[in-house]
Design an enzyme around this catalytic site. Structure first.
Site, PDB file in Angstrom:
ATOM      1  N   LYS A  92     -53.682  -9.601  11.853  1.00  0.00           N
ATOM      2  CA  LYS A  92     -54.487  -9.514  10.633  1.00  0.00           C
ATOM      3  C   LYS A  92     -56.097  -9.961  10.789  1.00  0.00           C
ATOM      4  O   LYS A  92     -56.917  -9.387  10.263  1.00  0.00           O
ATOM      5  CB  LYS A  92     -53.853 -10.449   9.289  1.00  0.00           C
ATOM      6  CG  LYS A  92     -52.581  -9.666   8.995  1.00  0.00           C
ATOM      7  CD  LYS A  92     -51.753 -10.610   7.943  1.00  0.00           C
ATOM      8  CE  LYS A  92     -52.746 -10.723   6.695  1.00  0.00           C
ATOM      9  NZ  LYS A  92     -51.991 -11.537   5.882  1.00  0.00           N
ATOM     10  N   TYR A 146     -52.208  -9.345  20.339  1.00  0.00           N
ATOM     11  CA  TYR A 146     -53.729  -9.967  20.577  1.00  0.00           C
ATOM     12  C   TYR A 146     -54.470  -8.704  21.155  1.00  0.00           C
ATOM     13  O   TYR A 146     -55.474  -8.415  20.789  1.00  0.00           O
ATOM     14  CB  TYR A 146     -53.798 -10.960  21.374  1.00  0.00           C
ATOM     15  CG  TYR A 146     -55.006 -11.634  21.767  1.00  0.00           C
ATOM     16  CD1 TYR A 146     -55.844 -12.321  20.742  1.00  0.00           C
ATOM     17  CD2 TYR A 146     -55.681 -11.641  22.828  1.00  0.00           C
ATOM     18  CE1 TYR A 146     -56.969 -12.854  21.030  1.00  0.00           C
ATOM     19  CE2 TYR A 146     -56.830 -12.455  23.120  1.00  0.00           C
ATOM     20  CZ  TYR A 146     -57.544 -12.911  22.364  1.00  0.00           C
ATOM     21  OH  TYR A 146     -58.899 -13.485  22.411  1.00  0.00           O
TER      22      TYR A 146
END
Ligand code: UDP
Length: 312
Positions: A92, A146
């Protein structure tokens, strides 16, 4: 005096960046939701003229009243231990958080600086890595949260440049270490130093033959500012090209701290890159930047910091 927003300003890199920006006379608005950042990292900045701190999650709508000249988007958990613990928050902040902070920069006609990562290269099949390399990333593995968030962030940043003419910079950050890391950060440098100082076994994952290139934090932040001040867009690698195996890092830490910790071997995490080393030709040529702090010296300074932390 410019007014600069730093997201993730209470994190390891963000806090060093805030300090350096204040030191050169800028006003700094530091945003952090403290999910991995810590007020301890910025306790010396409270009360300094020009420093404001706001607790905020930039994955939700971001607004900063008043003029803004620059936005450094550094908010993101970045340690492999976070990839397992808070994967959705990482996705997010890299996607929604980047969109929101790009929107802020656009509304304020500010320069936008994205903290991207060498993780966009994944487990690289080209070595050393130049900015032209597209990478080798497993999108659905544990590190993918990531890596793909940052790849998306780069794509979004370039889209804002193309569609809106936004003034942007993208830095690809390789492994950085130094004072301000969390003792429980889970990184090789912090784990090894803390373990060595406590006389606990040094936990080497795999056989320790995988490589990384470690940059001392002051060098790294100097590179960020050089890129920010330049006319280059990037993406640009900023890191230290001195490459070490993780086994060598463990030995160096043991030696520099004078520790008698033994080395304990643990399984290698899934998708752990086998090698990583930045090609910094572009940064050298266009910014005149290169790192100056050798590993042993940086480790000594970081060990001093951790020794104080552990005593606290
Ligand atoms: N690593 C290790 N022991 C630790 C922590 C990490 O051997 O206690 C290894 C890890 O598997 C990786 C390298 O050290 O190969 C660097 O890990 P780090 O988490 O510092 O950064 P990244 O993997 O993101 O480069």
């Amino acid at each position: 005096m410019a007014r600069i927003v730093v997201t993730g300003g209470a994190g390891f890199l963000g806090s060093h960046l805030c300090r350096r920006l204040l030191g050169r006379g800028e006003e700094v608005v530091c945003l952090d939701n403290l999910i991995t950042g810590s007020l301890e990292n910025i306790e010396d900045l409270f009360g300094q003229p020009g420093f404001t701190y706001v607790e905020h999650d930039v994955s939700t709508y971001v607004w900063v009243p008043g003029p803004v000249d620059g936005v450094f988007h550094f908010a993101s958990p970045a340690s492999p231990i976070d990839f397992e613990r808070i994967p959705i928050q990482i996705l997010k902040v890299g996607s929604l958080g980047t969109h929101n902070t790009l929107g802020l920069a656009k509304a304020k006609d500010a320069r936008f600086f994205l903290a991207s990562t060498s993780e966009v290269y994944g487990d690289p099949l080209e070595h050393p890595q130049t900015e032209e390399y597209w990478g080798n990333v497993n999108p659905i593995g544990p590190r993918g949260v990531y890596d793909e968030a940052k790849r998306f962030a780069e794509a979004m940043t370039m889209a804002y440049r193309r569609a809106h003419g936004l003034d942007v910079r993208i830095v690809r950050i390789f492994n950085v270490y130094g004072p301000g890391m969390r003792p429980g950060d889970g990184r090789a440098a912090s784990n090894f130093i803390v373990q060595a100082l406590r006389g606990e076994p040094i936990t080497v994952y795999g056989d320790g033959s995988q490589t990384r290139s470690f940059c001392y934090v002051d060098d790294e932040v100097g590179g960020f500012l050089a890129l920010y001040d330049s006319d280059e867009t990037g993406p640009m690698n900023i890191g230290n090209p001195d490459e070490f195996t993780i086994g060598e890092l463990a030995e160096t830490v043991r030696d520099v701290t004078g520790s008698s910790s033994e080395i304990a071997y643990h399984p290698l995490p899934v998708d752990d890159p086998t090698q990583r080393r930045p090609d910094i030709t572009l940064a050298r040529k266009t910014l005149g930047w290169e790192p100056t702090v050798p590993l042993r010296e940086g480790i000594a300074r970081t060990a001093e910091y951790f020794a104080r932390q552990l005593g606290r």
